[in-house]
Design a protein around this motif. Structure first.
Motif, mmCIF file in Angstrom:
data_model
loop_
_atom_site.group_PDB
_atom_site.id
_atom_site.type_symbol
_atom_site.label_atom_id
_atom_site.label_comp_id
_atom_site.label_asym_id
_atom_site.label_seq_id
_atom_site.Cartn_x
_atom_site.Cartn_y
_atom_site.Cartn_z
ATOM 1 N N THR A 152 -2.618 -11.872 -42.920
ATOM 2 C CA THR A 152 -1.583 -11.941 -41.880
ATOM 3 C C THR A 152 -2.157 -12.487 -40.581
ATOM 4 N N MET A 153 -3.341 -12.017 -40.204
ATOM 5 C CA MET A 153 -3.946 -12.500 -38.963
ATOM 6 C C MET A 153 -4.240 -13.985 -39.038
ATOM 7 N N LEU A 154 -4.712 -14.450 -40.189
ATOM 8 C CA LEU A 154 -4.991 -15.882 -40.344
ATOM 9 C C LEU A 154 -3.713 -16.706 -40.241
ATOM 10 N N LEU A 155 -2.673 -16.297 -40.982
ATOM 11 C CA LEU A 155 -1.421 -17.052 -40.962
ATOM 12 C C LEU A 155 -0.789 -17.022 -39.570
ATOM 13 N N ALA A 156 -0.866 -15.870 -38.897
ATOM 14 C CA ALA A 156 -0.312 -15.767 -37.546
ATOM 15 C C ALA A 156 -1.124 -16.604 -36.558
ATOM 16 N N ALA A 157 -2.449 -16.628 -36.727
ATOM 17 C CA ALA A 157 -3.283 -17.437 -35.840
ATOM 18 C C ALA A 157 -2.920 -18.912 -35.979
ATOM 19 N N MET A 158 -2.756 -19.363 -37.227
ATOM 20 C CA MET A 158 -2.382 -20.759 -37.459
ATOM 21 C C MET A 158 -0.992 -21.048 -36.895
ATOM 22 N N THR A 159 -0.039 -20.160 -37.179
ATOM 23 C CA THR A 159 1.336 -20.376 -36.721
ATOM 24 C C THR A 159 1.416 -20.371 -35.195
ATOM 25 N N GLY A 160 0.752 -19.399 -34.586
ATOM 26 C CA GLY A 160 0.778 -19.319 -33.128
ATOM 27 C C GLY A 160 0.219 -20.563 -32.484
ATOM 28 N N PHE A 161 -0.910 -21.051 -33.018
ATOM 29 C CA PHE A 161 -1.508 -22.261 -32.439
ATOM 30 C C PHE A 161 -0.617 -23.475 -32.679
ATOM 31 N N ALA A 162 -0.078 -23.595 -33.898
ATOM 32 C CA ALA A 162 0.767 -24.758 -34.219
ATOM 33 C C ALA A 162 2.020 -24.784 -33.346
ATOM 34 N N VAL A 163 2.666 -23.650 -33.176
ATOM 35 C CA VAL A 163 3.886 -23.600 -32.354
ATOM 36 C C VAL A 163 3.559 -23.852 -30.885
ATOM 37 N N ALA A 164 2.487 -23.237 -30.384
ATOM 38 C CA ALA A 164 2.116 -23.445 -28.980
ATOM 39 C C ALA A 164 1.736 -24.897 -28.727
ATOM 40 N N LEU A 165 1.026 -25.519 -29.696
ATOM 41 C CA LEU A 165 0.629 -26.926 -29.540
ATOM 42 C C LEU A 165 1.847 -27.840 -29.577
ATOM 43 N N THR A 166 2.756 -27.568 -30.502
ATOM 44 C CA THR A 166 3.926 -28.436 -30.664
ATOM 45 C C THR A 166 4.887 -28.320 -29.482
ATOM 46 N N THR A 167 5.098 -27.106 -29.021
ATOM 47 C CA THR A 167 6.066 -26.892 -27.937
ATOM 48 C C THR A 167 5.420 -26.865 -26.560
ATOM 49 N N LEU B 101 6.753 -3.021 -36.832
ATOM 50 C CA LEU B 101 6.163 -3.016 -35.487
ATOM 51 C C LEU B 101 4.654 -3.253 -35.565
ATOM 52 N N GLY B 102 4.003 -2.551 -36.499
ATOM 53 C CA GLY B 102 2.569 -2.756 -36.674
ATOM 54 C C GLY B 102 2.255 -4.178 -37.097
ATOM 55 N N GLY B 103 3.081 -4.746 -37.982
ATOM 56 C CA GLY B 103 2.867 -6.124 -38.423
ATOM 57 C C GLY B 103 3.015 -7.113 -37.279
ATOM 58 N N ALA B 104 3.984 -6.873 -36.397
ATOM 59 C CA ALA B 104 4.158 -7.764 -35.242
ATOM 60 C C ALA B 104 2.919 -7.738 -34.345
ATOM 61 N N LEU B 105 2.346 -6.543 -34.143
ATOM 62 C CA LEU B 105 1.121 -6.452 -33.331
ATOM 63 C C LEU B 105 -0.039 -7.180 -34.008
ATOM 64 N N VAL B 106 -0.114 -7.064 -35.327
ATOM 65 C CA VAL B 106 -1.165 -7.784 -36.059
ATOM 66 C C VAL B 106 -0.976 -9.298 -35.890
ATOM 67 N N GLY B 107 0.285 -9.756 -35.921
ATOM 68 C CA GLY B 107 0.545 -11.174 -35.698
ATOM 69 C C GLY B 107 0.112 -11.623 -34.312
ATOM 70 N N ILE B 108 0.403 -10.796 -33.307
ATOM 71 C CA ILE B 108 -0.029 -11.133 -31.937
ATOM 72 C C ILE B 108 -1.557 -11.192 -31.865
ATOM 73 N N ALA B 109 -2.206 -10.285 -32.577
ATOM 74 C CA ALA B 109 -3.676 -10.302 -32.603
ATOM 75 C C ALA B 109 -4.187 -11.603 -33.206
ATOM 76 N N GLY B 110 -3.508 -12.093 -34.257
ATOM 77 C CA GLY B 110 -3.919 -13.374 -34.834
ATOM 78 C C GLY B 110 -3.803 -14.500 -33.829
ATOM 79 N N ALA B 111 -2.683 -14.536 -33.091
ATOM 80 C CA ALA B 111 -2.526 -15.575 -32.069
ATOM 81 C C ALA B 111 -3.543 -15.425 -30.948
ATOM 82 N N ALA B 112 -3.960 -14.184 -30.678
ATOM 83 C CA ALA B 112 -4.977 -13.966 -29.646
ATOM 84 C C ALA B 112 -6.292 -14.648 -30.024
ATOM 85 N N PHE B 113 -6.562 -14.767 -31.328
ATOM 86 C CA PHE B 113 -7.759 -15.498 -31.756
ATOM 87 C C PHE B 113 -7.618 -16.988 -31.461
ATOM 88 N N SER B 114 -6.505 -17.602 -31.913
ATOM 89 C CA SER B 114 -6.397 -19.061 -31.833
ATOM 90 C C SER B 114 -6.000 -19.571 -30.457
#
Length: 328
Positions: free
Chosen positions: A41-56, A193-206
């Motif tokens: 989850t952290m890996l997929l969220a890190a990739m998604t967060g970076f891709a969305v932030a880069l695109t937008t 809720l816990g999963g959403a926090l884990v996703g934010i943690a993934g984006a915090a990496f990327s």
């Protein structure tokens, strides 16, 4: 001495994604659900967060997308484990593998691209304080959020009615159900809720700690978070201390590479993981009946302080952790 404060600040910054993910997993497990998909989850969220932030070119959208990914993965785990009654461990492990491969496949176009990053944001007035300024108030918003999340999670669990329900879900779900509370619905809520926090943690990496995206970007951090939650005894403050300890070990290992040229780099890189395993073993050993019997054989003057240490170190899992709930 100034270097010491800078080093402590670096440890706090490096631990921020771990702390955010660990608080999410603590909430989920205190409600009785193990989310083993954490690493994927952290890996997929890190990739998604970076891709969305880069695109937008919008960091908030990047973090929001990562949180959504984490919540969706957790919801899938909930459907299979809470609704369909399948093994939480097996489903979580499969999701971890699936998300890991998806992050590599979908993230291929974004590997090593420059992108947006969370800006440095010292707090005016507080950043110039001696000692506390460089340690606590010269960071970015993600790190400040990790500071606040720990007491907020502790307050929620131990000082609110919601926290009482969450803890009861992990200890005695039948008693919760008897009081008219929908166990499955509440477990879904805590898991997502816990999963959403884990996703934010993934984006915090990327978007913050290791800016950008690359293959296996989070380097197994999800697995270490799962271990730290156990080490922390499912208690937010101890869990956070475990995150800071691991971050400190990683920084020491990184800086040791130049000072110990005769030791292979791979050995230094895995040293923090080995040390954490030893700490986990020590914590579990302190909780074992063998240690209790050994302490009972010691002179009484030694028994009391040793029992206090064992009480402080012991980590007892929620009684209903990982167990499906069926209505009576």
């Amino acid at each position: 001495m100034e270097q010491l404060w800078i080093d402590i600040a670096a440890v706090l910054a490096a631990a921020a994604p771990l702390v955010i993910a660990a608080m999410g997993e603590t909430l989920s497990e205190r409600a009785g659900v193990i989310n083993l998909s954490l690493d994927g989850t952290m890996l997929l969220a890190a990739m998604t967060g970076f891709a969305v932030a880069l695109t937008t070119q919008n960091l908030i959208l990047g973090f929001a997308a990562a949180a959504l990914v984490g919540a969706l993965v957790a919801a899938v785990l909930g459907v299979f484990s809470l609704t369909l009654g399948q093994s939480q461990t097996a489903v979580g492990f499969v999701l971890a593998l699936l998300c890991t491969d998806l992050s590599s496949f979908l993230g291929a176009p974004f590997v090593r691209l420059p992108g947006p990053a969370v800006p440095f944001m010292p707090i005016p007035g507080l950043a110039d304080l001696p000692i506390l300024g460089p340690i606590l108030f010269r960071h970015d918003p993600v790190i400040y959020a990790s500071f606040l999340l720990v007491p907020a999670t502790a307050y929620l669990l131990y000082s609110t009615r919601l926290g009482l329900i969450v803890r009861a879900l992990g200890e005695r779900p039948a008693a919760v159900y008897a009081r008219g509370i929908d166990v499955t619905r509440w477990r879904y809520a805590m898991l997502i809720l816990g999963g959403a926090l884990v996703g934010i943690a993934g984006a915090a990496f990327s978007l913050d700690l290791k800016q950008g995206w690359s293959y296996r970007h989070t380097l197994g951090s999800g697995w270490i978070v799962l271990a730290i939650v156990i080490f922390g005894g499912w208690r937010p403050l101890r869990v956070a201390l475990g995150c800071y300890l691991f971050a400190a070990l990683e920084i020491v290992a990184t800086r040791s590479q130049s000072a110990l040229p005769g030791i292979p780099t791979q050995m230094i890189q895995v040293a923090p993981f080995v040390f954490m395993i030893l700490v986990l073993a020590l914590v579990n050993l302190a909780s074992s009946p063998t240690v209790a019997r050994w302490i009972a054989t010691l002179p009484s003057v030694w028994q009391r302080p040793l029992l206090v240490i064992v009480y402080r170190l012991r980590a007892t899992a929620p009684a209903a952790l990982g167990q499906p709930f069926e209505r009576p």
